[in-house]
Design a protein around this motif. Structure first.
Motif, mmCIF file in Angstrom:
data_model
loop_
_atom_site.group_PDB
_atom_site.id
_atom_site.type_symbol
_atom_site.label_atom_id
_atom_site.label_comp_id
_atom_site.label_asym_id
_atom_site.label_seq_id
_atom_site.Cartn_x
_atom_site.Cartn_y
_atom_site.Cartn_z
ATOM 1 N N ALA A 81 12.640 32.771 5.814
ATOM 2 C CA ALA A 81 12.073 31.365 5.946
ATOM 3 C C ALA A 81 13.441 30.576 5.602
ATOM 4 O O ALA A 81 13.343 29.610 6.269
ATOM 5 C CB ALA A 81 11.315 31.302 4.878
ATOM 6 N N LYS A 85 16.130 30.480 8.299
ATOM 7 C CA LYS A 85 15.486 29.621 9.614
ATOM 8 C C LYS A 85 15.441 27.931 9.070
ATOM 9 O O LYS A 85 15.338 27.280 10.020
ATOM 10 C CB LYS A 85 14.234 30.089 10.307
ATOM 11 C CG LYS A 85 14.484 31.577 10.827
ATOM 12 C CD LYS A 85 12.937 31.926 11.366
ATOM 13 C CE LYS A 85 13.157 33.067 12.005
ATOM 14 N NZ LYS A 85 11.912 33.679 12.454
ATOM 15 N N SER A 86 15.639 27.649 7.874
ATOM 16 C CA SER A 86 15.076 26.380 7.685
ATOM 17 C C SER A 86 16.176 25.337 7.791
ATOM 18 O O SER A 86 15.816 24.105 7.830
ATOM 19 C CB SER A 86 14.748 26.314 6.027
ATOM 20 O OG SER A 86 15.589 26.675 5.058
ATOM 21 N N TYR A 126 12.140 21.954 2.351
ATOM 22 C CA TYR A 126 12.008 22.638 3.411
ATOM 23 C C TYR A 126 10.586 23.087 3.790
ATOM 24 O O TYR A 126 10.595 23.791 4.732
ATOM 25 C CB TYR A 126 13.155 23.700 3.287
ATOM 26 C CG TYR A 126 14.774 23.270 3.380
ATOM 27 C CD1 TYR A 126 15.167 22.780 4.769
ATOM 28 C CD2 TYR A 126 15.265 23.359 2.119
ATOM 29 C CE1 TYR A 126 16.415 22.084 4.461
ATOM 30 C CE2 TYR A 126 16.424 22.777 2.241
ATOM 31 C CZ TYR A 126 17.102 21.985 3.280
ATOM 32 O OH TYR A 126 18.485 21.673 3.042
ATOM 33 N N LYS A 127 9.591 22.572 3.031
ATOM 34 C CA LYS A 127 8.332 22.927 3.567
ATOM 35 C C LYS A 127 8.066 24.518 3.615
ATOM 36 O O LYS A 127 7.416 24.972 4.418
ATOM 37 C CB LYS A 127 7.872 22.011 4.839
ATOM 38 C CG LYS A 127 8.071 20.551 4.748
ATOM 39 C CD LYS A 127 7.739 20.125 5.995
ATOM 40 C CE LYS A 127 7.558 18.372 5.787
ATOM 41 N NZ LYS A 127 8.858 18.061 5.575
ATOM 42 N N ILE A 128 8.572 25.243 2.457
ATOM 43 C CA ILE A 128 8.472 26.618 2.705
ATOM 44 C C ILE A 128 7.357 27.098 1.789
ATOM 45 O O ILE A 128 7.263 26.763 0.596
ATOM 46 C CB ILE A 128 9.791 27.421 2.159
ATOM 47 C CG1 ILE A 128 11.015 27.034 3.164
ATOM 48 C CG2 ILE A 128 9.661 28.829 2.208
ATOM 49 C CD1 ILE A 128 12.498 27.518 2.766
ATOM 50 N N THR A 134 18.878 25.148 12.170
ATOM 51 C CA THR A 134 17.492 25.065 11.939
ATOM 52 C C THR A 134 16.770 25.643 13.144
ATOM 53 O O THR A 134 16.992 24.907 14.340
ATOM 54 C CB THR A 134 16.785 23.618 11.734
ATOM 55 O OG1 THR A 134 17.574 22.973 10.726
ATOM 56 C CG2 THR A 134 15.500 23.405 11.771
#
Length: 396
Positions: free
Chosen positions: A119, A122-123, A192-194, A295
């Protein structure tokens, strides 16, 4: 390396530990130059080993950790237990060590670390941000390995793959005290909204994942040296350019940002030089290092260097007399088999003739696919060193 090696410990053992894509090659130098007996354990990426006789070399996965790396990290912690003040620990660290030396903190599974690592990759998070999170979910990073070596003296030699060359960020600083906090890690994950499982949230919120801090007396006898950096690589490339009669300009050794955005800026600079001779007169080569980020939104293949180069290619759109190269100095662009690629003025036209649309492929994060289609991938194989990304734009 030999100039940075400490004096041999007269009384105690000399133990060599470390991790990273270039760590095995560094261990081989120690074996070849150290006057006495050495022993130890090094973890490197699959295919990046070296022919060491005294120091064990274990290969593991990168950039997503695997069981081999977890087991090696556990063995390394066990190896340094029970050392004395007379012992010397030589720690060899290069980029890639964060994934290779993966030992999750208490109550955290390897599978959870793997998912979080994917994650983060990819962030679009920077390497400093990713390593901040990694430190606080680890049983070995962020200075914990250094603490386990006490009271032995620890000398850490580092090859930097991070912008700014902060030794505490390289491979998440396993032997160095850490100024970052659990709260900062949580803020990065939120930024990063993980999403994270409840046990990891509790681990960070409770402070259970806190790292040893600067000023800790247990690090007092230790020292570290950053022995190779992106700046060294850029200066060496500049010398090669001068020898070829081309004036080099080093733009920066620590560029960060989205790969495609950095590509756009470089393209604009190259066009200004080509058309107006500003801010540099041609012929010249513009050099830069650092580590950009991607991203991931598409389903294509390609690391940050291929992404940068494809963005630059789209922006230049066949402008004459401009050539470019972008590679990761470790020989691996992200997780692909290429170091990077080369752009030529006819790259877009050749791709179009083969039925490939550069803009569409960029939107699909398919830089690898684009440059593979036109035969312009650079495949060097593992270089067994790692001083981050290298970019060169030639304007004739």
């Amino acid at each position: 390396m030999p100039a940075y090696l400490p004096k041999q410990s007269v009384k105690g053992r000399t133990l060599v530990i470390g991790a990273g894509k270039g760590a095995a090659a560094m261990a081989k130098v120690v074996e070849d130059t150290w006057p006495g007996k050495v022993e130890g354990l090094i973890v490197t990426r699959y295919g990046h080993g070296a022919d060491c006789k005294q120091i064990e070399v274990v290969e593991a996965a990168h950039p997503v950790p695997d069981e081999a790396g977890r087991q090696a990290a556990g063995r390394m912690l066990e190896l340094v237990k029970g050392l004395t003040e007379d012992d010397l620990v030589l720690c060899l660290i290069t980029g890639g060590g964060s994934a290779l030396l993966s030992l999750p903190g208490e109550g955290i599974s390897l599978e959870q670390k793997q998912a979080l690592n994917k994650a983060l990759l990819k962030s679009g998070a920077t390497i400093s941000e990713m390593n901040c999170v990694r430190k606080h979910l680890s049983a070995i990073k962020g200075g914990r390995l250094g603490l386990a070596c006490a009271p032995a003296r620890v000398v850490t030699l580092l090859i930097s793959d991070v912008p700014g060359d902060d030794p505490g960020v390289i491979a998440s600083g396993p032997t160095l005290p850490d100024p970052t906090t659990c709260a900062e890690s949580l803020a990065i994950l939120k930024k990063y909204k993980i999403e994270i499982p409840d046990n990891i949230l509790k681990h960070l919120e409770s402070g259970a994942g806190e790292t040893p801090k600067p000023g800790d007396a247990r690090f007092a006898r230790n020292e570290h040296h950053v022995i190779a950096t992106a700046q060294h690589a850029l200066e060496a490339a500049a010398e090669k350019a001068r020898a070829a009669g081309i004036t080099p300009y080093i733009l920066s050794n620590d560029l960060e940002g989205e790969s495609r955005d950095v590509g756009l800026v470089h393209a604009a600079l190259a066009k200004q030089v080509a058309k107006y001779g500003q801010p540099f007169a041609k012929p010249c080569v513009i050099l830069s290092g650092g580590e950009t980020t991607v991203t991931v939104r598409g389903k294509g293949r390609g690391g940050r260097n291929a992404e940068f180069l494809l963005s630059l290619a789209v922006a230049l759109n066949g402008a004459p007399d401009i050539y470019a190269l972008a590679c990761d100095t470790d020989g691996i662009d992200g997780s692909e088999d290429n170091a990077g690629a080369i752009y030529q003025p006819d790259s877009i036209a050749r791709a179009a003739a083969a039925g490939h649309n550069a803009k569409t492929m960029l939107e699909n994060n398919d830089g690898y696919g684009f440059f593979s289609a036109v035969g312009d991938l650079i495949v060097s194989g593992p270089t067994r060193t790692n001083v981050n990304d290298f970019r060169a734009i030639l304007i004739l």
